[in-house]
Design a protein around this motif. Structure first.
Motif, PDB file in Angstrom:
ATOM      1  N   ARG A   3     -49.892 -10.780  -0.007  1.00  0.00           N
ATOM      2  CA  ARG A   3     -51.448 -11.656   0.750  1.00  0.00           C
ATOM      3  C   ARG A   3     -52.238 -10.490   0.042  1.00  0.00           C
ATOM      4  N   ASP A   4     -52.626  -9.144  -0.395  1.00  0.00           N
ATOM      5  CA  ASP A   4     -54.074  -8.086  -0.486  1.00  0.00           C
ATOM      6  C   ASP A   4     -54.059  -9.448  -2.355  1.00  0.00           C
ATOM      7  N   ILE A   5     -53.524  -9.733  -3.473  1.00  0.00           N
ATOM      8  CA  ILE A   5     -53.605 -10.226  -4.738  1.00  0.00           C
ATOM      9  C   ILE A   5     -54.118 -11.752  -4.786  1.00  0.00           C
ATOM     10  N   SER A   6     -53.736 -11.929  -3.690  1.00  0.00           N
ATOM     11  CA  SER A   6     -54.750 -14.228  -2.812  1.00  0.00           C
ATOM     12  C   SER A   6     -55.110 -13.536  -2.179  1.00  0.00           C
ATOM     13  N   SER A   7     -56.224 -11.992  -1.862  1.00  0.00           N
ATOM     14  CA  SER A   7     -57.808 -12.009  -0.380  1.00  0.00           C
ATOM     15  C   SER A   7     -57.205 -12.627   0.106  1.00  0.00           C
ATOM     16  N   MET A   8     -56.093 -12.756   1.043  1.00  0.00           N
ATOM     17  CA  MET A   8     -55.791 -13.578   2.115  1.00  0.00           C
ATOM     18  C   MET A   8     -56.028 -12.414   3.412  1.00  0.00           C
ATOM     19  N   SER A   9     -56.155 -12.600   4.805  1.00  0.00           N
ATOM     20  CA  SER A   9     -55.922 -11.542   5.312  1.00  0.00           C
ATOM     21  C   SER A   9     -54.397 -11.658   6.322  1.00  0.00           C
ATOM     22  N   GLN A  10     -54.285 -10.530   6.936  1.00  0.00           N
ATOM     23  CA  GLN A  10     -53.114 -11.405   7.899  1.00  0.00           C
ATOM     24  C   GLN A  10     -53.039 -12.563   9.029  1.00  0.00           C
TER      25      GLN A  10
END
Lengths: 78, 78
Positions: B15-22
């Motif tokens: 998720r972090d490397i996709s720059s997505m929030s929860q």
């Protein structure tokens, strides 16, 4: 084929090549034989803890368990 | 670390490397944000259908999702 079917197919394949019966696999995974049967026929939304128990009993890691063409196909969002 | 912790760590990393929030991930996986949070903190025995929903939302296949060192370590039987 949905993911539950793919999981069942993969378990059956790994069990067959290990010459294990469902009873053998159930015993070493500490699960019921009827549960193994229902997972193999694709009718169970199995949890990660039980997938790990079964993979361990089949002597494969989770990485190896999912290193299988059927799991390399992108799925459409549900 | 148990398998639930490893799953949570892997999801958070992807998720972090996709720059997505929860919240982004919950929306595209069609799951609750609080559920995503509990999976990421390792307190959920997540099912394969939900793992697939999350992997799809993170644009990885299940094979890629489990292609991760933590999932390549044999576990002792439970």
């Amino acid at each position: 084929m949905d993911v539950k079917g793919k999981i069942g197919q993969r378990i059956k394949h790994l069990r067959d090549i290990s010459s294990m019966s469902q009873k053998d696999l159930a015993y070493s995974a500490d699960l019921d034989r009827s549960y193994i049967a229902s997972v193999e026929n694709g009718s169970r939304n199995i949890s990660i803890v039980n997938i790990e128990k079964i993979a361990t009993a089949l002597n494969v890691t989770l990485k190896t368990f999912f290193d299988y063409d059927e799991f390399d196909k992108p799925t459409t969002s549900h």
